[in-house]
Motif scaffolding. Sequence first.
Motif, short mmCIF file in Angstrom:
data_model
loop_
_atom_site.label_atom_id
_atom_site.label_comp_id
_atom_site.label_asym_id
_atom_site.label_seq_id
_atom_site.Cartn_x
_atom_site.Cartn_y
_atom_site.Cartn_z
N THR A 281 29.71 36.03 38.82
CA THR A 281 30.45 34.81 38.46
C THR A 281 31.60 35.10 37.51
N LYS B 274 35.10 35.24 35.94
CA LYS B 274 36.31 34.44 36.02
C LYS B 274 37.55 35.22 35.59
N ASN C 40 33.50 36.64 43.52
CA ASN C 40 33.45 36.22 42.12
C ASN C 40 34.30 34.95 41.98
N SER C 41 34.77 34.67 40.78
CA SER C 41 35.60 33.48 40.55
C SER C 41 36.92 33.85 39.90
N LYS D 202 40.84 34.42 39.25
CA LYS D 202 42.05 33.70 39.61
C LYS D 202 43.30 34.58 39.49
N ASN E 1 37.48 35.24 46.34
CA ASN E 1 37.67 34.78 44.97
C ASN E 1 38.56 33.54 45.02
N TYR E 2 39.21 33.24 43.91
CA TYR E 2 40.16 32.13 43.85
C TYR E 2 41.53 32.63 43.38
#
Length: 489
Positions: free
Chosen positions: A282, A284, A305-306, A308, A327-328
């Motif tokens: 997780t 970020k 994952n997260s 950005k 991911n983002y």
Amino acid sequence: MYRIVEKIMILFFIYFFIYTSTTENVSKRSCNIISGSSTLQCFGMYSEDFSKITFNEILENLECVRCNLGNIPPETFDFEDNHLFTLSLKSNNITGLVPFTFVGLDYLRKLDLSNNSIQIIIPGTFKGIKNVVIFNLKRNKIRRIEKNSFSELENLVHLDLSDNLIIDIYPGAFNNLNKLRLLELENNKLKILQDGFQFPSNIEELYLGNNVLNKLQNKFKINNLLKLYLSNNDISVIPKNYFSSVINLKEIYLNDNKIIELESNAFNDLKNLEILNLNNNTLKAIPFDLFSELLRLKYLDLSKNSLKIISLYTPLPELITVNFSHNYINKILIPTGNVAKLFNLNYLDLSHNNLSYLDYVELYQNAPKLILLNVNHNNLPCNTEKEMISYFPLDNFSLNIDNNASILCNVTKNSNIMNNLVEIEELITNHNGHNHVPFLYGLLIFVSVFILIIGLILYKTYVYVKRCKERDLTQLNETVTHHTAYESL
């Protein structure tokens, strides 16, 4: 149909005959030497039956099949002319071991006790088999490893304790295992390691995956450790300089955890690391200098994952494969200029992210050996594909850019219409200072829906008329046919 049923019945009876014959043979308490080998295979034996076996120097392997050994008493295998190298007692309903169980097996090198019901290892159990090199205790019901449980096995190289119910390993559990190189503890119930516990210092591969470890204590003071598997646990944080005591580590698997934070320099001093797997956590964000000392890293997986924002500023000259998919990510920081920080990068996966722009020119200058780039499922405009195809050399480069935002492609293809709409919007907005854009958009939507309905009605009408014509033509043909037949009579 009858023949099929008959064949099935014949096959069933053949299978039943073979099965019952095999069961009868296995149920007999007997031992036979496998033809052309030095292996003695025993069927249906009890612990007390081994004293009746006559051994000779030719026999090197003993294998028990469907035996019911229960709680094996002391000196069960202490008989004359015993030169066994391998003893396989897997899947034989062993419920317990006692001290001196294996006395007499001086030549034994491999012991397999897997898939039984052993619950506890009593110190002294393995006296007399100090030459064992490979020991398999996989798939038992062991809950704790006591101090000195394996201290007699001074030559042990590979110990498999996976797929048990281990919740505690006490300090000194692996005392005297100075030659141990491979330790498997995956698929247990380990949550935390006891204070004072340390792994043997000469281990090269350590498997701790599929446990419930939620906190990493400084237990990895293992100078020779090369591979560390910590996947599928409950780890949430990797502390700073945590791996500084395992400087020879080449592979770390931290995938499928709950890692939300990687402290700066978490992988400091790992100058020999080649594989780092952080998939399915997780995260970020990642610290800017996280990989600064991983100069030999070849494989990096940060997918699922997260994240950005990612940075490619850190020089990783030996990196070959990077996976940032799922991911983002909406921004990639790429250094400008022909600096080639990722000189050996071959495979880069950026699929399933939120990229609306990619500076592929700078990317290629930093990774001149790139041969596969995956940017599927992003928000890149459709003209990006055409531009990238014309830019990259096609003879040794593969580009995956499918399934990007189709609406952006439509906007690009109809840019003139959009420009006209913008002009109309500005014109209407400036007229008397009133904004009629919402009305215009509503009118456009109404007209579009109206045209769609009219088109649907026309299509339905066309289909109906066509079917009627086909039906009339069919009836006419039938009438002519009947009439012709009547006249011929």
